[in-house]
Design a protein around this motif. Structure first.
Motif, mmCIF file in Angstrom:
data_model
loop_
_atom_site.group_PDB
_atom_site.id
_atom_site.type_symbol
_atom_site.label_atom_id
_atom_site.label_comp_id
_atom_site.label_asym_id
_atom_site.label_seq_id
_atom_site.Cartn_x
_atom_site.Cartn_y
_atom_site.Cartn_z
ATOM 1 N N ARG A 153 0.833 -1.201 0.000
ATOM 2 C CA ARG A 153 0.000 0.000 0.000
ATOM 3 C C ARG A 153 0.867 1.251 0.000
ATOM 4 N N SER A 154 1.985 1.196 0.711
ATOM 5 C CA SER A 154 2.826 2.396 0.776
ATOM 6 C C SER A 154 3.436 2.720 -0.589
ATOM 7 N N GLU A 157 0.829 4.351 -2.709
ATOM 8 C CA GLU A 157 0.318 5.621 -2.209
ATOM 9 C C GLU A 157 1.373 6.718 -2.329
ATOM 10 N N HIS A 158 2.586 6.427 -1.915
ATOM 11 C CA HIS A 158 3.646 7.435 -1.905
ATOM 12 C C HIS A 158 4.992 6.724 -2.068
ATOM 13 N N GLN A 160 7.885 7.511 -3.165
ATOM 14 C CA GLN A 160 9.108 8.181 -2.717
ATOM 15 C C GLN A 160 9.292 7.978 -1.217
ATOM 16 N N ALA A 161 8.179 8.096 -0.473
ATOM 17 C CA ALA A 161 8.263 7.901 0.970
ATOM 18 C C ALA A 161 8.741 6.492 1.283
ATOM 19 N N ALA A 162 8.148 5.527 0.600
ATOM 20 C CA ALA A 162 8.546 4.146 0.839
ATOM 21 C C ALA A 162 10.024 3.950 0.514
ATOM 22 N N MET C 55 20.530 8.113 -1.711
ATOM 23 C CA MET C 55 19.480 8.245 -2.728
ATOM 24 C C MET C 55 20.060 8.568 -4.095
ATOM 25 N N PHE C 90 7.618 16.328 3.154
ATOM 26 C CA PHE C 90 7.451 15.170 4.011
ATOM 27 C C PHE C 90 7.161 13.923 3.211
ATOM 28 N N MET C 91 7.740 12.836 3.662
ATOM 29 C CA MET C 91 7.594 11.562 2.994
ATOM 30 C C MET C 91 6.682 10.674 3.833
ATOM 31 N N LEU C 92 5.410 11.033 3.848
ATOM 32 C CA LEU C 92 4.475 10.281 4.668
ATOM 33 C C LEU C 92 3.362 9.700 3.803
ATOM 34 N N VAL C 93 2.938 8.498 4.173
ATOM 35 C CA VAL C 93 1.845 7.852 3.450
ATOM 36 C C VAL C 93 0.552 8.252 4.145
ATOM 37 N N PRO C 95 -2.838 7.854 4.009
ATOM 38 C CA PRO C 95 -3.945 7.065 4.565
ATOM 39 C C PRO C 95 -3.523 6.170 5.732
ATOM 40 N N LEU C 96 -2.240 6.007 5.958
ATOM 41 C CA LEU C 96 -1.797 5.122 7.039
ATOM 42 C C LEU C 96 -1.719 5.891 8.361
ATOM 43 N N LEU C 104 7.125 1.444 8.984
ATOM 44 C CA LEU C 104 7.128 0.967 7.598
ATOM 45 C C LEU C 104 8.541 0.619 7.121
ATOM 46 N N LYS C 155 10.274 8.610 12.800
ATOM 47 C CA LYS C 155 10.680 7.580 11.847
ATOM 48 C C LYS C 155 12.187 7.374 11.896
#
Lengths: 287, 341, 493
Positions: A153-154, A157-158, A160-162, C55, C90-93, C95-96, C104, C155
């Motif tokens: 799901r991550s 959804e996003h 780059q974040a993952a 990265m 920000f690198m946040l998902v 819906p979680l 994660l 995180k």
């Protein structure tokens, strides 16, 4: 036959394809290739069953063919960032041609295969139905209770974040698509084995209807399965009504899923949003 | 402009060379003689007036649907509903034609052309509205409209219009026929190529002029290139998105003219089964340039005509597989070279 | 080399097709310190940090952690080596939940079925230990910006990072949230963490950091202990040999013009979460006047610009003397058709004008004439009308946007950060052209985060804070102290 059972039988391939679509899209890959995967799975199942005489090997072959077909889609979309819609349509076109080609080559007919055995029942239970129930529950569990689901799901959804957390985005997406291939391939095997043969174009738009179910089900396994079941029920009801002389034109039943999907994306059925990165390619080094 | 054509030309040539290579590979793989296949391709398709005529007939339909997809792509939208729009345009045209038996050709044919465009545009109305007002993705809506069009026209043909024992409607009045090319050039006699080809070519030129030489066309391309920038410059983006889809639908709607007015003179269930997808393929290979669309349409028409003409030697399905392989490879190469339109 | 260095980057080079982002960068950071890396936009700070975090792979150079050479192929390896990064975006998902975001990629428990209870308790423990207040069960989509940043820090801590990289962490924070962040960072330092603090805000750097490295144009140009340097010295290093904010003020005097170019009356704009992005804004700009709008980013500037240009629905009244010309803050997102040639970009928005078109055709000759005039007036390089916008440098891209907008001879101009990320030469030219427009009677609303730019150009300066107008000062009375207090929301006129 009991109407409920009939509904389940009609719905089976739809439900499996809808679960397949959900896994792929949760990971961020639109899978229009479902139609082609169903078809390849169906043909492979019949071929294997025909050659080996074992319908269970047919089921395995269907799953394997589904995975292979999905791998082609994944290869184009993930490795080369081909537009996912284009790739999906091309896979479907390819599968249609390939199946006719092989049908001609193996059975010398352009319309249908020879008859094959289907899987025998387990006492009173139909193995396909047992498998279906288990898979629906397993899909829900996998998406919401496992780290695999969290990561899938991550990346949908996003991504780059993952990626910044070390989740391998492309590998997760690949798993999503391959799992999708396995499920839809199984759906294809069910489709052909339960008819005892493969007929040209037998997927009949089920892949697209499954996509509709994914949308109406709000990108959740249970939702997609329920929507697919509903479409299956509508089809079964139409068949039953026909035997009672009540003629609802087939065409209107065929339209139902598509019209409902239009209503859903138009916001008439409440707004559910797809995964934020659904359909957007991801490349490893972005700057 | 010249640079554009150069780039398209390169892709179409590459696609042609590629299909030939893949084809020969497949032929060798099947254990057939590649020289024989090549010779037959030339003699049965390129050098045979009938084969060439049929190829041009197929080209015509693909120009229409290719232009429809190219226009939408160019302006940032993905119309995969060409097939449904062909049915809608074709059916409406047939219904109107059947309802007006007494009209002379000079009136009837232009009217039917307009009606078919109208029908196609009408079928894109709902996706256009949902895109502009609800932000609904046009891929999903146009796809859904495809199936609805197919089912609806199937129903209408079966319930209201069909000739018993067939899956098509009655024939249109003779005044509604576009002349076959065979009527003017003996070489094409017996093949289906007809005056629709001229309509298609004129339309390709018109689409080019519209996109690159008019302020509205410029606006639509700007919306496709960067909707936010267009909005900041005062372009009403939503209404333009609507317009793009409807115009694309109208172009696709015209595709039925080739089959109905030019060839069979009736509407048949599912007569455009693969045209929508091939239209997308044509637009992609042409890099969404109207001039490129004409040549890419010719390439894909050649491939499917070759499939028919060589069916006795190699299975026709090989050519379908070939077409999808070409699409994959061309799109992958375009991406790799960063030439995405 | 002394072993106290937690991180040592040496001779880092990273080339991109069009620019050299890092050109032999050296950076040595001592263990247990807060070390700032400062520089203007585009100086190469972000690229350097992405290299350190795995990265981006450098083309040349070496990285040492505590004296051991390392080479990261992915963030996963950097994380394993104890490096954590809090990204600018920000690198946040969304819906979680908070705790799902935190764990994660490193979920506790068995391979497939992970242990949610342990995850929750671990996250609560960390948030207590470091005094970072956030509800582990909340969905990220429902958090405020400050809370989102805390999740980002959690995180990093959850992964056991001993070295934290914070990329422009204060850009989106309110002054109160900034203070809280600094307190957290100081606690982390006391606990032995090493912190890399990326910023271009000198004041924050001086208040928080132990040492500072200055970057300019992909190179390190200086390293100082904060105690032994001054803001003036750092600013000089950042800007280089160029003169700091040459004053253009002397040439132009504000004379009250009778005409009003732009007037806003109680303008409100709705923001997310039912809040107001703009609240009861009333102001006016006279013809021939430049009104500057200062403020920390994200306090309603974007909404103000878009409302004035009619791109956003608003309540209240806005009167304009004519259609507003608009230089948007993000030229890539809102200003340019990157894949289209320069001339099409110059035409955009003017394509309906009689001069260039009739409804059925575009006048190619007139468009080229206009394009060539713009090229020479703005010294566009290369002077090629057919070149795609994407192929121009940032400064030249901005010249295309500014040239196009000013060519409309507007009565009202909204310029949002018109010289951001633009080289000094182009910036001077853009300033000059804006002043020319003013001299021609255009009323200008100039939004900028750069106080020096505002002080150099504007007749009056207004300050936005949290969507409200804190006050307006004529330039003569404007001083950094008052403006600063208004921008921090501490006091209102």
């Amino acid at each position: 036959m009991n109407f409920a059972l009939q509904v389940l039988h009609v719905s089976g391939p739809y439900v499996l394809a809808a679960l397949a679509g959900t896994f792929s899209e949760l990971g961020g890959v639109i899978n229009i290739a479902l139609e082609g995967i169903l078809l390849d799975g169906a043909l492979a199942a019949v071929l294997a069953a025909y050659w080996t005489g074992s319908p269970w090997l047919g089921v395995l072959a269907g799953v394997a063919a589904g995975i292979l077909t999905a791998a082609l889609h994944a290869f184009a979309c993930l490795r080369y960032e081909v537009d996912q819609v284009v790739s999906g349509l091309a896979v479907n076109f390819l599968a249609a041609g390939l199946c006719r080609f092989l049908l001609e080559l193996v059975f010398g007919s352009s319309s249908n295969s020879l008859r094959v055995e289907t899987v025998g029942s387990w006492g009173p239970l139909d193995p396909f139905l047992v498998l279906l129930l288990l898979l629906v529950l397993a899909a829900h569990w996998a998406v919401y209770k496992t780290s695999f689901g969290l990561r899938l799901r991550s990346v949908g959804e996003h991504p780059q974040a993952a990626a910044t957390l070390g989740v391998p985005v492309l590998r997760m997406r690949l798993w999503g698509v391959l799992l999708s291939g396995a499920l839809a391939g199984l759906g294809g095997a069910w489709m052909s084995l339960s008819q005892h043969q493969f007929t040209d174009g037998m997927s009949g738009g089920r892949g697209y209807i499954a996509l509709a179910a994914v949308i109406i089900g709000g990108w959740t396994p249970l939702g997609a399965a329920a929507a697919a079941l509903f479409f299956g029920a509508a089809e079964a009801a139409q068949i039953v009504l026909q035997t009672y002389g009540l003629r609802v034109p087939t065409q209107f039943v065929q339209m139902l899923p598509f019209a409902l999907t239009l209503a859903a994306v138009g916001g008439l059925l409440g707004r559910r949003l797809p995964p934020a990165a659904d359909g957007i390619p991801y490349s490893e080094e972005q700057d | 402009m010249r640079a554009l054509i150069k780039s398209e030309g390169r892709w179409i040539t590459a696609a042609a060379a590629l299909s030939l290579a893949v084809l020969l590979l497949g032929v060798v793989g099947l254990g057939r003689n590649p020289a024989l296949v090549l010779r037959l391709m030339v003699s049965r398709v390129l050098l045979s007036p009938y084969g060439l005529g049929q190829t041009l007939y197929k080209t015509t339909t693909l120009i229409f649907t290719g232009l429809a997809c190219a226009l939408a792509f160019r302006c940032g939208l993905f119309n995969i509903g060409a097939e449904g729009q062909v049915y809608a345009g074709g059916f409406l045209m047939t219904a109107v034609g059947l309802a007006l038996p007494g009209l002379p050709a000079v009136l009837l044919i232009p009217l039917l052309l307009v009606v078919s465009a109208l029908g196609g545009g009408l079928w894109a109305l709902l996706p256009g509205y949902l895109k502009a007002k609800r932000g609904a993705h046009e891929v999903i809506t146009t796809m859904m409209m495809n199936f609805i069009a197919l089912a609806l026209t199937n129903y209408l043909v079966m319930a209201r219009f069909h000739v018993p024992e067939t899956i098509h409607t009655q024939e249109l009045p003779a005044a509604a026929s576009l002349p076959l090319a065979g009527a003017f050039a003996r070489t094409f006699q017996g093949s289906a190529v007809n005056a629709s080809l001229l309509v298609a070519l004129a339309l390709a030129a018109a689409v080019w002029y519209f996109l690159w030489r008019t302020p509205l066309g410029f606006e639509l391309r700007a919306v496709g290139a960067n909707p936010e920038a267009a909005r900041s410059s005062g372009v009403p983006v939503e209404s333009r998105l609507f317009l793009i889809l409807v115009a694309s639908g109208a172009l696709a709607g015209l595709a039925g003219v080739n089959f109905i007015l030019g060839y069979k003179h009736y509407f048949e269930q599912g007569f455009a089964a693969e045209e929508g997808f091939l239209g997308i393929a044509v637009a992609l290979v042409a890099k969404n340039h109207p001039v490129g669309v004409v040549f890419a349409a010719l390439l894909f028409a050649l491939l499917s005509q070759a499939g028919l003409a060589l069916n006795t030697v190699i299975p026709r399905e090989l050519f379908e597989i070939l077409q999808s392989a070409v699409i994959f490879i061309v799109v992958i190469c375009q991406n790799r070279l960063g030439e995405k339109a | 080399m002394p072993s106290t260095a937690a991180i040592a980057l040496r001779g880092i080079v990273k080339r991109y097709p069009r620019v050299i982002a890092n050109d032999g960068v050296d950076l040595v950071v001592d263990k247990g310190t807060i070390h700032a890396v400062i520089g203007e936009n585009g100086a190469g700070k972000s690229t350097l940090m992405k290299i350190l975090y795995g990265m981006v792979r450098p083309d040349e150079g070496s990285i040492e952690l505590a004296g051991r050479p390392v080479r990261f192929a992915s963030p996963r390896e950097a994380i394993a080596a104890g490096i954590g990064m809090v990204h600018q975006h920000f690198m946040l998902v969304r819906p979680l939940t908070v705790y799902e975001n935190v764990v994660l990629g490193q979920e506790p428990g068995r391979a497939l079925r992970w242990d949610r209870r342990q995850a929750r308790s671990e996250v609560s423990r960390l948030s207590k230990e470091y005094g970072i207040a956030v509800d582990p069960e909340a969905r990220v989509a429902e958090l405020s910006v400050g809370e989102e940043q805390r999740v980002e820090i959690l995180k990093v801590l959850y992964r056991g990072a001993r070295t934290l990289i914070l990329d422009e962490p204060t850009a989106v924070l309110t002054p109160g949230e900034c203070e809280e962040l600094f307190a957290t960072l100081r606690r982390l330092k006391q606990a032995g963490s090493t912190i890399l603090f990326i910023s271009h805000k000198l004041k924050e750097v001086m208040a928080l950091c132990d040492r500072v490295t200055v970057m300019r144009r992909g190179k390190t140009v200086g390293e100082k202990a904060c105690a032994e340097t001054s803001r003036e010295e750092l600013a000089r290093l950042m800007v280089g040999d160029m003169e700091i904010a040459e004053s253009k003020s002397s040439d132009f005097r504000y004379e009250a013009a009778p005409e009003t170019a732009l007037e806003l009356e109680s303008v409100c704009v709705a923001g997310p979460h039912g809040r107001r992005a703009l609240s009861e804004i009333s102001l006016s700009v006279a013809a021939g006047e430049i009104l500057g709008v200062a403020g920390v980013e994200g306090n309603g500037q974007r909404e103000l610009a878009q409302a004035v240009c009619g791109l956003l629905p608003y309540y209240g009244r806005i009167r304009r003397a004519g259609r507003a010309a608009y230089i948007p803050e993000d030229r890539h997102r809102c200003g340019l058709l990157l894949c289209a040639p320069a001339w099409e970009n110059m035409l955009l928005g003017r394509h309906r004008e009689r001069e260039f078109s009739s409804p059925l055709s575009l006048d190619q000759a007139a468009i080229r004439r206009y394009g060539r005039a713009l090229v020479s007036d703005f010294d566009l390089r290369p002077p090629d009308l057919e070149q795609r916008a994407a192929a121009f440098s940032g400064g030249n891209q901005q010249k295309i946007v500014v040239g196009r907008e000013l060519s409309k001879s507007p009565r009202v101009l909204v310029a949002a950060h018109p010289t951001r990320g633009v080289d000094i030469g182009a910036a001077a030219l853009i300033h000059d052209r804006i002043l020319r427009a003013k001299a021609a009677g255009c009323g200008v609303l100039l939004i900028s985060a750069d106080l020096d730019e505002l002080l150099a150009l504007c007749d009056r300066i207004a300050v936005l804070y949290s969507g409200r107008l804190m006050g307006v000062l004529p330039r003569g009375q404007a001083n950094l102290e008052t403006l600063g207090r208004w921008m921090a929301g501490l006091e209102q006129a």
